[in-house]
Design a protein around this motif. Structure first.
Motif, short mmCIF file in Angstrom:
data_model
loop_
_atom_site.label_atom_id
_atom_site.label_comp_id
_atom_site.label_asym_id
_atom_site.label_seq_id
_atom_site.Cartn_x
_atom_site.Cartn_y
_atom_site.Cartn_z
N LYS A 105 3.90 1.95 -3.50
CA LYS A 105 4.19 0.70 -2.80
C LYS A 105 4.85 0.88 -1.43
N ASP A 106 5.53 2.00 -1.23
CA ASP A 106 6.23 2.22 0.04
C ASP A 106 5.41 3.00 1.06
N HIS A 158 -1.42 -0.92 6.57
CA HIS A 158 -0.78 -1.93 5.74
C HIS A 158 -0.29 -1.33 4.43
N SER A 207 1.32 -4.15 -0.77
CA SER A 207 1.71 -5.57 -0.94
C SER A 207 1.08 -6.48 0.11
N GLN A 208 0.60 -5.88 1.20
CA GLN A 208 -0.04 -6.66 2.28
C GLN A 208 -1.57 -6.70 2.14
N ARG A 243 -6.99 -3.38 -2.26
CA ARG A 243 -6.23 -2.32 -2.93
C ARG A 243 -7.17 -1.43 -3.76
#
Length: 235
Positions: free
Chosen positions: A103-104, A144, A147-148, A154
């Motif tokens: 996620k990061d 991105h 989460s974007q 994804r």
């Protein structure tokens, strides 16, 4: 469908039994399977029939109870933890129902990370990842975070990531299961086109019969064994 006679997967008399204090559950029993290089093979079946268990065994995630499983040069009955890591990073590309993106990290970083871990120089890893993101149609979203991105985006990134280390075999477990029907159809098309473009062998587990019909062969798991079925797909 591949014309290759080279065997990628050979499974003989596979049994998988789960034992707990209260019960003994045999999910797979007497299962045999031979997969030739370049084949796109699909497995369907009821929930709990053992589809994901079989994929996890081939993925080196789950251990067998008895029988033999060979993938490429690897005898999966006898691999150490180090060998399993090497097998996964060099031989397999994995796609799951949930994308499992970090996620990061950006889309680009998520795709090139496995190549860096495998020892590819960063510049080459980035170039390779950018090319794959172009191929799957999300290059403009490369900076991105997950989460974007939309669910479909994804999963496109996850498809690109599965190909970064040039694996021999792609294992896909319900890759469209979390998507709406329109996105599921698009991701299904994308997966098969990418496998074709990069000449990979595909083993796909799905509930989606329209996706399953794209395969060269389709099997269902019934009473712990594989049974070939005809969904009217290509032959």
């Amino acid at each position: 469908m591949s014309n290759s006679d080279k065997t990628i997967i050979e499974i003989k008399d596979l049994e998988k039994t789960y034992v707990s204090d209260s019960e003994r559950l045999t999910v797979l029993k007497g299962l045999n399977l031979t997969v030739k290089e370049g084949t796109k093979l699909v497995i369907v079946g009821e929930s709990g029939s053992g589809k994901s268990t079989l994929l996890n065994i081939i993925g080196g995630i789950d251990k067998i109870t008895s029988g033999t499983v060979t993938a490429g040069k690897w005898n999966l009955n006898k691999l150490s933890e180090t060998e399993i890591s090497e097998y996964r990073s060099s031989f397999l590309g994995l796609i799951f129902q949930f994308h499992y993106l970090l996620k990061d990290f950006t889309a680009l970083e998520n795709v090139y990370m496995p190549a860096l871990i495998a020892g590819l120089p960063k510049k080459e890893a980035i170039e390779k990842a950018e090319k794959l993101l172009q191929d799957v149609g999300v290059y403009e979203r490369k900076d991105h975070l997950p989460s974007q991105l939309s669910g479909g985006e994804r999963q496109r990134v996850a498809v690109a990531r599965s190909l970064i280390n040039d694996p021999t075999l792609i294992l896909a477990d319900e890759p469209t299961g979390n998507l709406d029907p329109a996105n599921a159809a698009l991701i299904g098309e994308l997966l098969f086109s990418m496998v074709e473009k990069y000449n990979k062998t595909l083993l796909l587990v799905t509930h989606d019969l329209s996706l399953a019909a794209k395969g060269d062969f389709c099997y269902k798991i019934s009473s712990g064994r594989l049974e070939q079925i005809d969904l009217g797909g290509k032959r």
